[in-house]
Design a protein around this motif. Structure first.
Motif, PDB file in Angstrom:
ATOM      1  N   PRO A  19       0.803  -1.237   0.000  1.00  0.00           N
ATOM      2  CA  PRO A  19       0.000   0.000   0.000  1.00  0.00           C
ATOM      3  C   PRO A  19       0.833   1.282   0.000  1.00  0.00           C
ATOM      4  N   GLY A  20       2.139   1.194   0.270  1.00  0.00           N
ATOM      5  CA  GLY A  20       2.962   2.414   0.278  1.00  0.00           C
ATOM      6  C   GLY A  20       2.824   3.164   1.595  1.00  0.00           C
ATOM      7  N   PRO A  21       3.329   4.388   1.637  1.00  0.00           N
ATOM      8  CA  PRO A  21       3.349   5.111   2.910  1.00  0.00           C
ATOM      9  C   PRO A  21       1.957   5.538   3.372  1.00  0.00           C
ATOM     10  N   ALA A  22       1.805   5.645   4.689  1.00  0.00           N
ATOM     11  CA  ALA A  22       0.539   6.081   5.279  1.00  0.00           C
ATOM     12  C   ALA A  22       0.792   7.342   6.095  1.00  0.00           C
ATOM     13  N   HIS A  23      -0.232   8.168   6.237  1.00  0.00           N
ATOM     14  CA  HIS A  23      -0.114   9.358   7.099  1.00  0.00           C
ATOM     15  C   HIS A  23      -0.061   8.907   8.551  1.00  0.00           C
ATOM     16  N   SER A  24       0.884   9.476   9.291  1.00  0.00           N
ATOM     17  CA  SER A  24       1.068   9.037  10.678  1.00  0.00           C
ATOM     18  C   SER A  24       0.066   9.677  11.629  1.00  0.00           C
ATOM     19  N   GLY A  25      -0.643  10.705  11.146  1.00  0.00           N
ATOM     20  CA  GLY A  25      -1.533  11.448  12.043  1.00  0.00           C
ATOM     21  C   GLY A  25      -0.909  12.754  12.515  1.00  0.00           C
ATOM     22  N   SER A  26       0.357  12.982  12.128  1.00  0.00           N
ATOM     23  CA  SER A  26       1.051  14.203  12.579  1.00  0.00           C
ATOM     24  C   SER A  26       1.601  14.968  11.389  1.00  0.00           C
ATOM     25  N   THR A  27       1.787  16.258  11.616  1.00  0.00           N
ATOM     26  CA  THR A  27       2.407  17.114  10.609  1.00  0.00           C
ATOM     27  C   THR A  27       3.540  17.869  11.294  1.00  0.00           C
ATOM     28  N   VAL A  28       4.543  18.299  10.519  1.00  0.00           N
ATOM     29  CA  VAL A  28       5.685  18.959  11.165  1.00  0.00           C
ATOM     30  C   VAL A  28       6.024  20.251  10.440  1.00  0.00           C
ATOM     31  N   LEU A  29       6.225  21.303  11.242  1.00  0.00           N
ATOM     32  CA  LEU A  29       6.738  22.571  10.728  1.00  0.00           C
ATOM     33  C   LEU A  29       8.096  22.776  11.361  1.00  0.00           C
ATOM     34  N   ARG A  30       9.077  23.237  10.583  1.00  0.00           N
ATOM     35  CA  ARG A  30      10.420  23.369  11.142  1.00  0.00           C
ATOM     36  C   ARG A  30      11.216  24.421  10.397  1.00  0.00           C
ATOM     37  N   ALA A  31      12.258  24.907  11.057  1.00  0.00           N
ATOM     38  CA  ALA A  31      13.114  25.922  10.423  1.00  0.00           C
ATOM     39  C   ALA A  31      14.425  26.010  11.190  1.00  0.00           C
ATOM     40  N   LEU A  32      15.399  26.603  10.513  1.00  0.00           N
ATOM     41  CA  LEU A  32      16.630  27.024  11.192  1.00  0.00           C
ATOM     42  C   LEU A  32      16.450  28.492  11.524  1.00  0.00           C
ATOM     43  N   THR A  33      16.924  28.933  12.694  1.00  0.00           N
ATOM     44  CA  THR A  33      16.859  30.362  12.984  1.00  0.00           C
ATOM     45  C   THR A  33      17.802  31.087  12.028  1.00  0.00           C
ATOM     46  N   LYS A  34      17.502  32.378  11.778  1.00  0.00           N
ATOM     47  CA  LYS A  34      18.314  33.077  10.771  1.00  0.00           C
ATOM     48  C   LYS A  34      19.668  33.472  11.328  1.00  0.00           C
ATOM     49  N   GLY A  35      19.828  33.463  12.626  1.00  0.00           N
ATOM     50  CA  GLY A  35      21.127  33.796  13.218  1.00  0.00           C
ATOM     51  C   GLY A  35      21.234  33.143  14.579  1.00  0.00           C
ATOM     52  N   PRO A  36      22.334  33.425  15.316  1.00  0.00           N
ATOM     53  CA  PRO A  36      22.489  32.835  16.642  1.00  0.00           C
ATOM     54  C   PRO A  36      21.339  33.241  17.566  1.00  0.00           C
ATOM     55  N   VAL A  37      20.986  32.334  18.461  1.00  0.00           N
ATOM     56  CA  VAL A  37      19.872  32.583  19.373  1.00  0.00           C
ATOM     57  C   VAL A  37      20.229  31.949  20.716  1.00  0.00           C
ATOM     58  N   GLU A  38      19.756  32.540  21.794  1.00  0.00           N
ATOM     59  CA  GLU A  38      20.017  31.975  23.133  1.00  0.00           C
ATOM     60  C   GLU A  38      18.990  30.858  23.387  1.00  0.00           C
ATOM     61  N   ALA A  39      19.402  29.612  23.130  1.00  0.00           N
ATOM     62  CA  ALA A  39      18.450  28.499  23.223  1.00  0.00           C
ATOM     63  C   ALA A  39      18.399  27.907  24.631  1.00  0.00           C
ATOM     64  N   GLY A  40      19.327  28.269  25.511  1.00  0.00           N
ATOM     65  CA  GLY A  40      19.284  27.817  26.899  1.00  0.00           C
ATOM     66  C   GLY A  40      19.908  26.448  27.100  1.00  0.00           C
ATOM     67  N   SER A  41      19.678  25.533  26.189  1.00  0.00           N
ATOM     68  CA  SER A  41      20.251  24.187  26.313  1.00  0.00           C
ATOM     69  C   SER A  41      20.454  23.635  24.905  1.00  0.00           C
ATOM     70  N   ASP A  42      21.129  22.476  24.847  1.00  0.00           N
ATOM     71  CA  ASP A  42      21.467  21.923  23.530  1.00  0.00           C
ATOM     72  C   ASP A  42      20.264  21.318  22.810  1.00  0.00           C
ATOM     73  N   PHE A  43      19.378  20.694  23.605  1.00  0.00           N
ATOM     74  CA  PHE A  43      18.287  19.934  22.974  1.00  0.00           C
ATOM     75  C   PHE A  43      17.105  19.892  23.932  1.00  0.00           C
ATOM     76  N   GLU A  44      15.935  20.250  23.435  1.00  0.00           N
ATOM     77  CA  GLU A  44      14.744  20.135  24.283  1.00  0.00           C
ATOM     78  C   GLU A  44      13.567  19.681  23.457  1.00  0.00           C
ATOM     79  N   ILE A  45      12.671  18.940  24.100  1.00  0.00           N
ATOM     80  CA  ILE A  45      11.341  18.796  23.526  1.00  0.00           C
ATOM     81  C   ILE A  45      10.333  19.129  24.619  1.00  0.00           C
ATOM     82  N   THR A  46       9.241  19.744  24.191  1.00  0.00           N
ATOM     83  CA  THR A  46       8.185  20.136  25.121  1.00  0.00           C
ATOM     84  C   THR A  46       6.887  19.541  24.611  1.00  0.00           C
ATOM     85  N   TRP A  47       6.220  18.813  25.486  1.00  0.00           N
ATOM     86  CA  TRP A  47       4.988  18.147  25.072  1.00  0.00           C
ATOM     87  C   TRP A  47       3.762  18.850  25.645  1.00  0.00           C
TER      88      TRP A  47
END
Ligand code: FAD
Length: 392
Positions: free
Chosen positions: A175-203
């Protein structure tokens, strides 16, 4: 005479297998439908298994030098409370490296730099495979000026991503690929930013916002939302600001540091029906073409890199391509399909969980989990040792 391979697709998996096959003495042509061989996608994280695969291909040091180790951060609630902490140092002790973050374009450029330019055929789309003659394969492709081309290599590798035409030709009933139920929006910031930590996810409820800090001070952010396929916003950045208004820093700062034109939006698909085989005759599938998975464990590209090393290693073991591919399939299919199932489950228990009671229970379980659980979960997938490629 040298042995020849045509790789369909010049993404991370296709470039990596081309490097591996060349390392074991094969002549390789990579046919890529786009003209600009550069992934516009934002950033990517690589766990130890992906880095070890890159080491086996001889590119690990270059990638590490361009990547940033993810030592600090973890999982938070929208109000900013920590549910679990990331312990990059513990991962480094266990595996020799923390997870690293790198812009996708930088990873692509480093992989491309390992290949001679004549190996890459950009602007050429695979159109047909002919496997009618026993023990042979012909591959047809069309250049973007309409010129047809074809080859009869010893091996074809279908590394043409989630919408793989190679897979559709090998397994027309799948059947090929199926929609997972989620969509993703993403980007790189245009310049340096104070991110506070190296990696975070917030649910939140049915929503995840995450970031990866990069070496040059920029960060990639992603927002994953429960969503029907195809839903698009007239102004995606404005929609993100609306959705994440009131969420903790650095989320507003990351959105403020983004150019509205840089926001990418894709629905998340996966191969929900596992393939019965990654190989047929002299054709092997690899990467998302073989096992597209949701990004909830950050393992899709890492698995493609594992595929590339294992395929090159098995091919190097003797002249019998069918035997090599059978070993590749036996080794890779259970592993990659297992990781794909775990990624789906991680999404269901993490980003996709939307019922307030279920979210509260999950958050409590995370808060009470003994320290080290998060590291052990990462180790489960990232602790992988590549086979050695001859001469590397
Ligand atoms: P692709 O990158 O899709 O490459 C396929 C290539 O084939 C493309 O260049 C395409 O143009 C070409 N092609 C297609 N059809 C043809 C044709 N007929 N002829 C010629 N060329 C063709 N993985 C991680 O390991 N870590 C992460 O942090 C991570 N984050 C992710 C975040 C998101 C939001 C998503 C969606 C995925 C993420 N992944 C991550 C997964 C990872 O991006 C993919 O698994 C990986 O890029 C797959 O590489 P690939 O080479 O198999 O396919």
């Amino acid at each position: 005479m040298g042995r020849t391979a045509v790789v369909v697709g010049g993404g991370i998996g296709g470039l990596a297998v081309a490097i591996g096959l060349r390392r074991v003495g094969w002549e390789v042509t990579v046919v890529e439908r786009t003209r600009v061989l550069d992934d516009a996608g934002a950033g990517i994280s690589l766990a130890a298994n992906g880095l070890r695969a890159l080491d086996a291909l001889g590119v690990g040091a270059q990638v590490r030098a361009a990547a940033r180790g993810q030592y600090t951060g973890g999982t938070r609630t929208p109000q900013g409370a920590w549910l679990a902490r990331m312990d990059g140092a513990a991962l480094e002790r266990a595996l020799g490296t923390p997870i690293v973050g790198i812009p996708r374009a930088a990873l692509h450029a480093l992989l491309r730099a390992e290949l001679p330019p004549e190996c890459l055929v950009p602007g050429a789309r695979m159109t047909a495979l002919d496997r009618s003659a026993p023990g042979r394969v012909r591959v047809a492709y069309e250049h973007d000026d309409g010129r047809p081309d074809e080859a009869e290599p010893d091996l074809v590798v279908g590394a043409d991503g989630i919408g793989s035409g190679t897979r559709a030709l090998l397994f027309p009933d799948h059947p090929g690929p199926a929609h997972s139920g989620s969509t993703v929006l993403r980007a790189l910031t245009k310049g340096p930013v104070e991110a506070g930590s190296d990696f975070e996810i917030t649910w939140g409820r049915g929503t995840e916002f995450g970031h990866i800090a990069l070496t040059d001070g920029r960060a990639e952010w992603h927002a994953v939302l429960n969503s029907p396929a195809g839903l698009r916003y007239p102004n995606p950045l404005a929609e993100m600001r609306r959705r994440f208004a009131g969420w903790h820093e650095p989320i507003p700062a990351l959105l403020d540091a983004t150019d509205p034109n840089d926001v990418l939006h894709h629905d998340i698909g996966e191969l929900a029906d596992p393939l019965p085989s990654f190989v047929a005759g002299r054709v092997a599938l690899l990467g998302d073409a073989a096992h597209a998975m949701t990004p909830h464990l950050g393992q899709g590209a890492c698995q493609a890199l594992e595929d590339a090393v294992v395929l090159a290693a098995r091919i190097s073991e003797g002249p019998d391509v069918a035997r090599a591919l059978a070993r590749y399939d036996a080794e890779r299919r259970p592993r990659a399909q297992g990781v794909a199932a775990a990624a789906r489950q991680a999404g269901r228990m993490g980003q996709q969980l939307a019922h307030p009671v279920a979210v509260a229970l999950r958050n409590t379980a995370l808060r009470l989990a003994p320290s080290g659980v998060a590291v052990r979960m990462i180790l489960q997938h990232a602790a992988w040792t590549p086979p050695r490629l001859p001469g590397c």
